[in-house]
Design a protein around this motif. Structure first.
Motif, mmCIF file in Angstrom:
data_model
loop_
_atom_site.group_PDB
_atom_site.id
_atom_site.type_symbol
_atom_site.label_atom_id
_atom_site.label_comp_id
_atom_site.label_asym_id
_atom_site.label_seq_id
_atom_site.Cartn_x
_atom_site.Cartn_y
_atom_site.Cartn_z
ATOM 1 N N VAL A 1 0.839 -1.211 0.000
ATOM 2 C CA VAL A 1 0.000 0.000 0.000
ATOM 3 C C VAL A 1 0.873 1.261 0.000
ATOM 4 O O VAL A 1 0.706 2.135 -0.852
ATOM 5 C CB VAL A 1 -0.956 0.005 1.222
ATOM 6 N N VAL A 2 1.839 1.301 0.941
ATOM 7 C CA VAL A 2 2.651 2.527 1.079
ATOM 8 C C VAL A 2 3.408 2.839 -0.216
ATOM 9 O O VAL A 2 3.591 4.005 -0.564
ATOM 10 C CB VAL A 2 3.625 2.400 2.284
ATOM 11 N N GLU A 3 3.807 1.819 -0.955
ATOM 12 C CA GLU A 3 4.585 2.093 -2.175
ATOM 13 C C GLU A 3 3.824 2.975 -3.168
ATOM 14 O O GLU A 3 4.423 3.634 -4.004
ATOM 15 C CB GLU A 3 5.057 0.801 -2.861
ATOM 16 N N TYR B 1 1.997 5.480 -2.184
ATOM 17 C CA TYR B 1 1.823 6.806 -1.603
ATOM 18 C C TYR B 1 3.121 7.615 -1.517
ATOM 19 O O TYR B 1 3.089 8.786 -1.232
ATOM 20 C CB TYR B 1 1.213 6.699 -0.192
ATOM 21 N N VAL B 2 4.280 6.930 -1.680
ATOM 22 C CA VAL B 2 5.529 7.696 -1.616
ATOM 23 C C VAL B 2 6.205 7.660 -2.984
ATOM 24 O O VAL B 2 5.975 6.749 -3.772
ATOM 25 C CB VAL B 2 6.500 7.139 -0.536
ATOM 26 N N LYS B 3 7.039 8.666 -3.204
ATOM 27 C CA LYS B 3 7.594 8.817 -4.554
ATOM 28 C C LYS B 3 8.581 7.684 -4.887
ATOM 29 O O LYS B 3 8.382 6.951 -5.847
ATOM 30 C CB LYS B 3 8.262 10.185 -4.669
ATOM 31 N N ASP B 4 9.616 7.546 -4.058
ATOM 32 C CA ASP B 4 10.604 6.504 -4.353
ATOM 33 C C ASP B 4 10.636 5.526 -3.204
ATOM 34 O O ASP B 4 11.381 5.736 -2.238
ATOM 35 C CB ASP B 4 11.998 7.129 -4.547
ATOM 36 N N PHE B 5 9.864 4.494 -3.306
ATOM 37 C CA PHE B 5 9.831 3.528 -2.209
ATOM 38 C C PHE B 5 11.124 2.725 -2.216
ATOM 39 O O PHE B 5 11.564 2.237 -3.261
ATOM 40 C CB PHE B 5 8.617 2.599 -2.348
ATOM 41 N N VAL B 6 11.737 2.581 -1.036
ATOM 42 C CA VAL B 6 13.003 1.836 -0.959
ATOM 43 C C VAL B 6 12.719 0.387 -0.577
ATOM 44 O O VAL B 6 12.199 0.119 0.509
ATOM 45 C CB VAL B 6 13.935 2.472 0.098
ATOM 46 N N PRO B 7 13.009 -0.572 -1.468
ATOM 47 C CA PRO B 7 12.739 -1.982 -1.145
ATOM 48 C C PRO B 7 13.728 -2.506 -0.110
ATOM 49 O O PRO B 7 14.853 -2.008 -0.023
ATOM 50 C CB PRO B 7 12.938 -2.705 -2.478
ATOM 51 N N ASN B 8 13.330 -3.476 0.663
ATOM 52 C CA ASN B 8 14.201 -4.079 1.678
ATOM 53 C C ASN B 8 14.052 -5.591 1.709
ATOM 54 O O ASN B 8 13.025 -6.117 1.303
ATOM 55 C CB ASN B 8 13.850 -3.507 3.052
ATOM 56 N N ASP B 9 15.085 -6.266 2.228
ATOM 57 C CA ASP B 9 15.043 -7.733 2.312
ATOM 58 C C ASP B 9 14.586 -8.174 3.696
ATOM 59 O O ASP B 9 14.644 -7.399 4.652
ATOM 60 C CB ASP B 9 16.445 -8.328 2.097
ATOM 61 N N SER C 1 7.784 0.864 11.123
ATOM 62 C CA SER C 1 6.428 0.286 11.074
ATOM 63 C C SER C 1 6.104 -0.205 9.673
ATOM 64 O O SER C 1 5.505 -1.259 9.486
ATOM 65 C CB SER C 1 5.380 1.312 11.465
ATOM 66 N N THR C 2 6.515 0.584 8.701
ATOM 67 C CA THR C 2 6.247 0.194 7.313
ATOM 68 C C THR C 2 6.905 -1.154 7.020
ATOM 69 O O THR C 2 6.292 -2.046 6.428
ATOM 70 C CB THR C 2 6.800 1.272 6.356
ATOM 71 N N TYR C 3 8.149 -1.288 7.482
ATOM 72 C CA TYR C 3 8.908 -2.511 7.200
ATOM 73 C C TYR C 3 8.261 -3.731 7.865
ATOM 74 O O TYR C 3 8.036 -4.755 7.219
ATOM 75 C CB TYR C 3 10.351 -2.327 7.698
HETATM 76 N N1 ATP Z 1 10.892 1.854 2.409
HETATM 77 C C1 ATP Z 1 10.449 3.103 2.320
HETATM 78 N N2 ATP Z 1 10.693 3.835 1.206
HETATM 79 C C2 ATP Z 1 10.257 5.090 1.115
HETATM 80 N N3 ATP Z 1 9.572 5.727 2.066
HETATM 81 C C3 ATP Z 1 9.291 5.058 3.195
HETATM 82 C C4 ATP Z 1 9.716 3.704 3.368
HETATM 83 N N4 ATP Z 1 9.285 3.293 4.576
HETATM 84 C C5 ATP Z 1 8.645 4.333 5.130
HETATM 85 N N5 ATP Z 1 8.644 5.404 4.319
HETATM 86 C C6 ATP Z 1 8.067 6.713 4.593
HETATM 87 O O1 ATP Z 1 8.383 7.073 5.921
HETATM 88 C C7 ATP Z 1 7.225 7.360 6.656
HETATM 89 C C8 ATP Z 1 7.394 6.887 8.090
HETATM 90 O O2 ATP Z 1 7.446 5.501 8.138
HETATM 91 P P1 ATP Z 1 7.116 4.688 9.430
HETATM 92 O O3 ATP Z 1 5.856 5.156 10.030
HETATM 93 O O4 ATP Z 1 7.216 3.269 9.038
HETATM 94 O O5 ATP Z 1 8.303 5.106 10.373
HETATM 95 P P2 ATP Z 1 8.645 4.626 11.866
HETATM 96 O O6 ATP Z 1 10.092 4.385 11.900
HETATM 97 O O7 ATP Z 1 7.772 3.516 12.278
HETATM 98 O O8 ATP Z 1 8.313 5.935 12.669
HETATM 99 P P3 ATP Z 1 8.004 6.117 14.244
HETATM 100 O O9 ATP Z 1 9.123 5.474 14.987
HETATM 101 O O10 ATP Z 1 8.018 7.596 14.384
HETATM 102 O O11 ATP Z 1 6.661 5.499 14.468
HETATM 103 C C9 ATP Z 1 6.122 6.615 5.924
HETATM 104 O O12 ATP Z 1 4.870 7.253 6.087
HETATM 105 C C10 ATP Z 1 6.569 6.688 4.492
HETATM 106 O O13 ATP Z 1 6.134 7.902 3.916
#
Ligand code: ATP
Length: 823
Positions: A578-580, A582-590, A611-613
C-alpha cells in the motif's frame, strides 16, 4: 384516543399493530403505504414527510413506488418495519381483499433493489452460549450464504463480529449481561434478544432438518450448540419473511484449523479492509469487475489459507492469467458482462425477481460458455473450465421467454417475448392490430356472402356488428343474427364476431393476467436452479478474484512466491503493497528468517520506516497465503499458521481499558496463542508505561517468544537497550534503518541494514513537525543530561537452562493450537 372517531381501517391498523408492537406498520392503501397514530409521527419526523390527520388522528404515508427507499431509511435509523399488503381473502366469494403483514424488514433481512450491485454482504447473525463456548451463525439473505462457527472465548466472539460486521445480531436473552462486552466496538448493529425457548435443541433440530430436507442433521457436521443457533436464526428469518428461503445454502463450517487466523487488531493494524482514513490491502488488490468478486476478495483476505496445496492451486491460476495477458483481458471482458447471480438467485428464491433480474441472469448464462471455452484454451485453467455448468435449459428458457428490453414489471405485454406463448401473442396481436383484423374479417365476409358493401362497424350499444344495406339482405347467411333494423340497412352479429369482440375488449386485461402468470411460471421454473446458480456465482467470484490478483501483479510488478519446506524465509527487495503507492521513491528491503535469524530487534530513528517494514513483512506472507503474487523481487516463504501484530496505541475507553492495558492484553494473547509456526510483529511494546518498566517488559517478552515459542518475530523499538539480547541469544539479531545525518538534521534513507540505531532523532522529527526552536533547543540540552545518567545497567543475565525449561513447560500447558474455531 376515542375509539368512536376511528375508521374501520384504523381499527384494523390497531388490531394488526397489537401483534407487531416493535415495528412501524406500513398499511397499503391505494398508491400509498399509510401509517397512523404514533407510527405516523415517527415516520413524518424520520422521513420528513407531511403529517396529516384523519378524524383527529395523525396519519402519514409513503408513496408505493418509493417504498424501498423509505424503508431503507427507517431501517438505518434503527426501526423494524412491517409491510401490510392487500391480499385476496379466500373467505369471501367475491375475492375481496384483506390486509395482512407480508414481511417484516429488519437490517439483516433487507434485500431490496439497490443491494443488487453492492459489494457488501448484509449479514444477519445469531449467537448463544453453551458452557463458555459461543456458537455463532451468520447468513446473508441477499446472497444465500450461511456459515457457522464456535467461539471459544468472548474475545474470539468479538473478533468474529468484527470480521463479519453483521448489520443485525440476534442474541439469546441469557447473554444480556454481556451485551456491552460483546458489542462494545461494533457500530450500527441492530440488536435483538430472543427468549431462551427460541434456542431449544429439539425444535431447532426439527427445523433445520425440515429446512434442508435432511434425514439426519449429522450430515451437517456441526455441533449441537451450533444447530441450536442455526435453527433459531432460520426460525427468525421465517417469522419475518413469510416466504421459504430455499436459496440459503448448507452452512459453511469454519474452523480455525483450516485458515490462518487473523484477529481484529491484526486486521486493523495491517489495514487489510478499506477505511476512510487510509489505503488498504483490499483496495490495492482490488481489480475485480463483478460485485461477487469484490465480496469474495474480502472473504479471502480475512481467511488466508494454510493448506499449501490449495495455495499453490490459486497461484497456478494467477500465473496462468499473468503469463497470458490477452486471455486475461478477454476474461475480464466476459466477467464484466456477468451480473450478481448470487443476489439474483436470492430474489428468485424469495419471489422478488423483477424482469430486469431475468434479463441479467440471461446475459450471465450467455457469457458462461464463452468463459468456459476461453479457459479450456489453457491447460492449467481447463480444470476450472470443467466446473463451469452451462445451464442450457435455463438459458434457452430465458432466451425464448424474456424480451430484450423488458419493462419494469409484467402486465403490459412488454416482458414476455413474442413467440413464447401463442395465446399471449394472439392477444397482443389483437391489441396491436384490431383494426387490421376487423378489415380482414370484413373482407372475408364480403367474399363469403358476395355482399360487396358489407361493413363491420362499432357502437357502444351493440359493440361490433355487421351492416348490410336493404338491397343485399337476401344474401345474408343463416348464421347472421339480426340485431337492429334501420331505414336503409340491417345490423347483424355473428358468433365469430362476438368472440372476436370479446377478445379485443378484454385483451388488455387478459394480457395483464396472462403475462403475470407466464412470468411467475418462468420464475418458478428458474427457482428450482437457484442453488446451482449460486454455485456458478461462487465460481465466477473466485475467477474474478484470481484475475484481479494477476491484473494487479502485472500492474505493480509482483512476483510469484515460493514456499519453503523447512520453515525458512527469504524475501528480496520487498515493498509495502500500500505505502509504495503513496511515496515517490519507495526503498525496497530484504527479510530473512532461518535457524540463526528467527528474531529481529529493529531499531531506527522516528520516521525512518520501521512500522512500514514490519507491516510489509506480515502483509507479504498474508498475500502469499491468500494466493496472490507479492511485491518483491523474489520471495521464499514458510506457511504461517497465524500472524500476530501488536502495533500502535489503541485504547478502549468504552470498555474501561487504558492504552497500556490494551497493549498488555494484546501482548498476552500473542504469548498464549502463538506457536512456532506463527509470525509475530511487535511495534514498540512497552512504550505505554515508564521507560524502565517498558524496557523490562519488552525484554522479558522477547526472551519468552524466542525461547518458549520460537516463532519468526520482528520487534521494532526505540529501546536500544534491547539490542543487547543479540549478544545473549544466537537467533536474535539486530537490524536498523539507515539515515544520513546532515548538519541541520537527518535524511531518511529507509534502508534496513544490520546493526543498531545510533540515536532516535526524535528531536529532528519534532523539528520537521514544527515545534518552536526554543523548545527544540531545550530538548537537546535535556537529552544530553538524560543519556549520561540513565543508561541501562548492562548486568542483565541470559536465562539459565533451567529457567528456559520452566517457561517452555508452562507454555506447553497453555497451547491453543488448532483447538479453536473461527470465522
Ligand atoms: N521503504 C520506504 N521507502 C520510502 N519511504 C518510506 C519507506 N518506509 C517508510 N517510508 C516513509 O516514511 C514514513 C514513516 O514511516 P514509518 O511510520 O514506518 O516510520 P517509523 O520508523 O515507524 O516511525 P516512528 O518510529 O516515528 O513510528 C512513511 O509514512 C513513508 O512515507
Amino acid at each position: 384516543m376515542k375509539n368512536k372517531s376511528l375508521t374501520p381501517m384504523m381499527r384494523q391498523y390497531l388490531e394488526i399493530k397489537e401483534k407487531y408492537k416493535d415495528c412501524i406498520l406500513l398499511f397499503r392503501l391505494g398508491d400509498f403505504y399509510e401509517t397512523f397514530f404514533e407510527d405516523a409521527r415517527v415516520i413524518s419526523e424520520e422521513l420528513q414527510l407531511v403529517l396529516t390527520s384523519r378524524n383527529g388522528h395523525p396519519m402519514a404515508g409513503v408513496p408505493y413506488h418509493a417504498l424501498d427507499q423509505y424503508v431503507k431509511k427507517l431501517i438505518s435509523a434503527g426501526y423494524k418495519v412491517a409491510i401490510c399488503d392487500q391480499v385476496e381473502d379466500p373467505a369471501t366469494a367475491k375475492g375481496l381483499v384483506k390486509r395482512e403483514v407480508t414481511r417484516v424488514i429488519t437490517p439483516g433481512t433487507l434485500i431490496e433493489d439497490d443491494l443488487l450491485s453492492s459489494e457488501e454482504n448484509n449479514f444477519i447473525a445469531a449467537v448463544s452460549e453453551e458452557k463458555g463456548v459461543f456458537p455463532f451463525v451468520i447468513a446473508d439473505i441477499s446472497t444465500g450464504d450461511v456459515a457457522v462457527t464456535s467461539c471459544e472465548s468472548l474475545s474470539d466472539l468479538k473478533d468474529v463480529l468484527y470480521r463479519t460486521a453483521p448489520s443485525q445480531l440476534i442474541m439469546n436473552e441469557k447473554l444480556k449481561p454481556l451485551k456491552k462486552e460483546i458489542t462494545g466496538e461494533l457500530s450500527n448493529v441492530f440488536l435483538e434478544f430472543l427468549e431462551e425457548w427460541h434456542f431449544a435443541y429439539s425444535s431447532s433440530v426439527e427445523y433445520v432438518k425440515r429446512f434442508y430436507e435432511l434425514a439426519s442433521i449429522d450430515a451437517l457436521e456441526i455441533s449441537s450448540a451450533e444447530i441450536i443457533v442455526l435453527g433459531a436464526l432460520f426460525k427468525y428469518i421465517e417469522m419475518t419473511q413469510f416466504k421459504p428461503m430455499k436459496h440459503l445454502s448448507l452452512p459453511r463450517v469454519l474452523r480455525r484449523s483450516g485458515y490462518m487466523y487473523l484477529d481484529a487488531s491484526t486486521i486493523e493494524n495491517l489495514s487489510i479492509l478499506p477505511s476512510e482514513r487510509r489505503g488498504s490491502l483490499y483496495q490495492t488488490l482490488k481489480a475485480t469487475v463483478t460485485s461477487m468478486g469484490g465480496r469474495k476478495l474480502k472473504e479471502w483476505l480475512l481467511n488466508p489459507l494454510k493448506d499449501l496445496g490449495k495455495i499453490e492451486r490459486r497461484l497456478d491460476i494467477v500465473e496462468a492469467f499473468y503469463s497470458d495477458p490477452l486471455l486475461l483481458e478477454e476474461l475480464r471482458e466476459y466477467l464484466r458482462q456477468a451480473f450478481d447471480i448470487e443476489r439474483i438467485s436470492s430474489r428468485l428464491a424469495t419471489g422478488r425477481a423483477i424482469p430486469r433480474d431475468l434479463q441479467a441472469l440471461r446475459t450471465t448464462l450467455q457469457v458462461l460458455p464463452l468463459i468456459k471455452e476461453l479457459l479450456y484454451s489453457n491447460d492449467v485453467l481447463s480444470v476450472i473450465a470443467e466446473d463451469i455448468e452451462l445451464f442450457e435449459e435455463e438459458r434457452k428458457l430465458l432466451e425464448a421467454s424474456i424480451s430484450d428490453e423488458p419493462a419494469a414489471a409484467p402486465g403490459e405485454g412488454k416482458v414476455i417475448r413474442r413467440g413464447y406463448s401463442e395465446e399471449l401473442d394472439e392477444l397482443m396481436d389483437l391489441l396491436e392490430h384490431s383494426q387490421d383484423k376487423m378489415k380482414e374479417f370484413e373482407l372475408r365476409e364480403r367474399q363469403k356472402t358476395g355482399i360487396n358493401n358489407l361493413k363491420v362497424k362499432y357502437n357502444k350499444v351493440f359493440g361490433y356488428f355487421i351492416e348490410v344495406s336493404k338491397g343485399q339482405v337476401s344474401r345474408v347467411p343463416d348464421d347472421y343474427i339480426r340485431k337492429q333494423t334501420l331505414v336503409n340497412s340491417e345490423r347483424y352479429i355473428t358468433p365469430e364476431l362476438k368472440e372476436f369482440e370479446d377478445k379485443v375488449l378484454s385483451a388488455s386485461e387478459r394480457v395483464a393476467v396472462l403475462e403475470r402468470a407466464l412470468y411467475e411460471d418462468i420464475c418458478q421454473k428458474l427457482s428450482n436452479s437457484v442453488q446451482r446458480f449460486r454455485k456458478a456465482g461462487g465460481l465466477l467470484a473466485e475467477l474474478d478474484v484470481l484475475q484481479s490478483f494477476a491484473t494487479v501483479a502485472k500492474k505493480c510488478g509482483y512476483t510469484r512466491p515460493v514456499f519453503s519446506s523447512n520453515h525458512t524465509s527469504y524475501v528480496e527487495a520487498a515493498r509495502h503493497p500500500v505505502v509504495e503507492h503513496y511515496v515517490k521513491d519507495f526503498v525496497p528491503n530484504d527479510i530473512q528468517f532461518d535457524e540463526k535469524h528467527s528474531f529481529y530487534i529493529l531499531t531506527g530513528p522516528n520516521m525512518s520506516g520501521k512500522s512500514t517494514y514490519i507491516r510489509q513483512v506480515a502483509l507479504i506472507s498474508l498475500m502469499a497465503q491468500v494466493g496472490s503474487f507479492v511485491p518483491a523481487k523474489r520471495a521464499i516463504l514458510p506457511v504461517y499458521d497465524r500472524i500476530f501484530t501488536r502495533i500502535g496505541a489503541r485504547d478502549d475507553v468504552a470498555g474501561g481499558k487504558s492504552t497500556f492495558l490494551v497493549e498488555m492484553m494484546e501482548t498476552a494473547t500473542i504469548l498464549s496463542q502463538a506457536t512456532e509456526d506463527s509470525l509475530v510483529v511487535l511495534d514498540e511494546v512497552g512504550r505505554g508505561t515508564s521507560t524502565f518498566d517498558g524496557i523490562s517488559i519488552a525484554w522479558a517478552v522477547s526472551e519468552y517468544i524466542y525461547e518458549a515459542i520460537g516463532c519468526h518475530t520482528i520487534f521494532a523499538t526505540h529501546f536500544t537497550e534491547l539490542t543487547e539480547l543479540s549478544q545473549m541469544y544466537e537467533g536474535i539479531n539486530n537490524k536498523t534503518i539507515e539515515v544520513r545525518e546532515i548538519e541541520d538534521g537527518v535524511i531518511f534513507l529507509h534502508k534496513v541494514v544490520d546493526g543498531v540505531a545510533s540515536q532516535s532523532h526524535g528531536i529532528d522529527v519534532a523539528k520537521l513537525a514544527g515545534l518552536p526552536d526554543i523548545v527544540l533547543q531545550r530538548a537537546r540540552e535535556i537529552l544530553k543530561i538524560i543519556v549520561k545518567t540513565s543508561a541501562l545497567d548492562k548486568t542483565v543475565k541470559v536465562l539459565s537452562s533451567d529457567e528456559i525449561k520452566e517457561i517452555r513447560k508452562k507454555k506447553k500447558g497453555k497451547m491453543h493450537k488448532n483447538q479453536m474455531s473461527l470465522f
